[in-house]
Write an enzyme that holds these catalytic residues in place. Structure first.
Site, PDB file in Angstrom:
ATOM      1  N   THR A   1      19.047  57.067  22.553  1.00 29.52           N
ATOM      2  CA  THR A   1      19.065  57.838  23.791  1.00 29.52           C
ATOM      3  C   THR A   1      20.478  57.838  24.335  1.00 29.52           C
ATOM      4  O   THR A   1      21.169  56.839  24.259  1.00 29.52           O
ATOM      5  CB  THR A   1      18.060  57.285  24.822  1.00 29.52           C
ATOM      6  OG1 THR A   1      18.181  58.036  26.025  1.00 29.52           O
ATOM      7  CG2 THR A   1      18.266  55.817  25.145  1.00 29.52           C
TER       8      THR A   1
ATOM      9  N   CYS B   1      -9.825  64.231  43.716  1.00 30.04           N
ATOM     10  CA  CYS B   1     -10.109  64.061  42.291  1.00 30.04           C
ATOM     11  C   CYS B   1      -8.950  63.322  41.614  1.00 30.04           C
ATOM     12  O   CYS B   1      -7.809  63.754  41.693  1.00 30.04           O
ATOM     13  CB  CYS B   1     -10.338  65.411  41.611  1.00 30.04           C
ATOM     14  SG  CYS B   1     -10.759  65.219  39.876  1.00 30.04           S
TER      15      CYS B   1
ATOM     16  N   HIS C   1       7.921  58.680  30.731  1.00 32.14           N
ATOM     17  CA  HIS C   1       7.815  60.125  30.936  1.00 32.14           C
ATOM     18  C   HIS C   1       6.419  60.657  30.608  1.00 32.14           C
ATOM     19  O   HIS C   1       6.235  61.860  30.453  1.00 32.14           O
ATOM     20  CB  HIS C   1       8.888  60.863  30.110  1.00 32.14           C
ATOM     21  CG  HIS C   1      10.271  60.700  30.678  1.00 32.14           C
ATOM     22  ND1 HIS C   1      11.417  60.958  29.957  1.00 32.14           N
ATOM     23  CD2 HIS C   1      10.681  60.299  31.904  1.00 32.14           C
ATOM     24  CE1 HIS C   1      12.475  60.715  30.719  1.00 32.14           C
ATOM     25  NE2 HIS C   1      12.062  60.309  31.897  1.00 32.14           N
TER      26      HIS C   1
ATOM     27  N   GLU D   1      25.343  58.727  16.946  1.00 31.21           N
ATOM     28  CA  GLU D   1      26.781  58.928  17.172  1.00 31.21           C
ATOM     29  C   GLU D   1      27.163  58.348  18.517  1.00 31.21           C
ATOM     30  O   GLU D   1      26.320  58.085  19.368  1.00 31.21           O
ATOM     31  CB  GLU D   1      27.142  60.414  17.095  1.00 31.21           C
ATOM     32  CG  GLU D   1      26.355  61.242  18.072  1.00 31.21           C
ATOM     33  CD  GLU D   1      26.640  62.731  17.967  1.00 31.21           C
ATOM     34  OE1 GLU D   1      27.219  63.170  16.958  1.00 31.21           O
ATOM     35  OE2 GLU D   1      26.265  63.439  18.913  1.00 31.21           O
TER      36      GLU D   1
ATOM     37  N   CYS E   1     -15.300  69.892  40.766  1.00 24.40           N
ATOM     38  CA  CYS E   1     -13.857  69.873  41.032  1.00 24.40           C
ATOM     39  C   CYS E   1     -13.277  71.285  40.884  1.00 24.40           C
ATOM     40  O   CYS E   1     -12.756  71.856  41.827  1.00 24.40           O
ATOM     41  CB  CYS E   1     -13.126  68.890  40.120  1.00 24.40           C
ATOM     42  SG  CYS E   1     -11.327  68.940  40.368  1.00 24.40           S
TER      43      CYS E   1
HETATM   44 ZN    ZN Z   1     -10.477  67.259  39.078  1.00 24.64          ZN
END
Ligand code: ZN
Length: 286
Positions: free
Chosen positions: A233, A153, A139, A260, A197
């Protein structure tokens, strides 16, 4: 009925060659990190899915950045706990091969707090031995940033600055108190540092509705693993249930470590209930 027999588990572990660890929020609970999605995943009038979502970012970049800035600052003050260190020791071949000879290990974590990686680095330097195992942070990582440019970019970096930019300084205490009134102008939010950018950066964290990182590779690992440790998890939600299910499909074993019992825990071969920071050590013996 899953077994809680440690001797039997260690026998299975000893004969396993491809071991997977799948960890989640419960692993970091003892480090004082709140759960992102579950109970307590509420920040004032918003919950995580209102904030960690592409549409939320398109609608209000200031709000989403304040939320992730709050997380960056929160995690900065936290430390790995014994559960992270047990899993880190398991990644050191000299230690793992004593309990599971000739085995390989991959640790897939759903956590964005980078504590698994920190624990591994600390363990490697304390033991002066290198890990032979990879950590897949499916994640993403809270301190990583990526350019939002849709064009050419590909800026991506780990940014440890506190605050990440002056415009966000102090907003974390307001967010912690549920006060979302402060608005940070676009030009004062984290911008891509690449010359020419000019696009905004976003946290390199997988938001709701986005694909987990390296998912094809993860599913392939699951299709080959002969033992999967599911740590802290809920096996109810994807992808934990899918990964565990895939391991079982081809005859691999699943061992669940959780505080649990969740609904799907019945399908596990082993179930060890209790805080991971004590239970992992007791069961794995490392
Ligand atoms: Zn950038």
């Amino acid at each position: 009925m899953p077994s809680a027999d440690i001797t039997e588990f260690r026998r299975v572990l000893a004969s396993s060659k491809k071991i997977l660890v799948l960890s989640g929020a419960g692993l970091s609970a003892a480090s004082g990190i709140p759960t992102f999605r579950g109970e307590g995943g509420q920040w004032g009038k918003y919950n995580a899915s209102d904030l960690a979502h592409r549409s939320a970012f398109e609608e209000d970049q200031s709000r989403v950045w304040k939320f992730f800035h709050y997380w960056r600052e929160l995690i900065r003050g936290k430390h790995p706990n014994e559960a992270h260190y047990v899993l880190a020791r398991l990644a050191i071949p000299g230690i793992r091969h004593a309990i599971a000879p000739d085995s390989k290990l991959t640790h897939i974590t759903q956590n964005i707090d980078m504590l698994c990686t920190r624990a591994l680095t600390e363990t490697e330097s304390a033991l002066m031995q290198l890990s032979d195992s990879e950590i897949i942070e499916m994640h993403g990582r809270i301190l990583d940033v990526i350019c939002t440019s849709n064009h050419d970019c590909d800026y991506h970096a780990t940014n440890v600055d506190s605050p990440i930019c002056p415009g966000l300084a102090g907003t974390e205490t307001k967010v912690a108190a549920g006060d979302w009134t402060a608005v940070v102008k676009r030009k004062d939010l984290p911008m891509c540092p690449r010359l020419g950018c000019g696009q905004m950066l976003r946290p390199d964290v997988v938001w709701f509705g986005e694909r987990p990182k390296r998912i094809e590779e993860i599913l392939e690992l699951a299709s080959e693993a002969d033992l999967c440790l599911v740590v802290g998890t809920s096996a109810i939600v994807q992808p934990a249930s899918r990964i565990g299910g895939m391991v079982k499909e081809h005859g691999g074993k699943v061992a669940v470590f959780d505080i649990e019992k969740s609904n799907h825990a019945e399908e596990a071969d082993f179930l060890f209930l209790g805080p991971c920071e004590t239970k992992l050590k007791e069961v794995l013996g490392v």
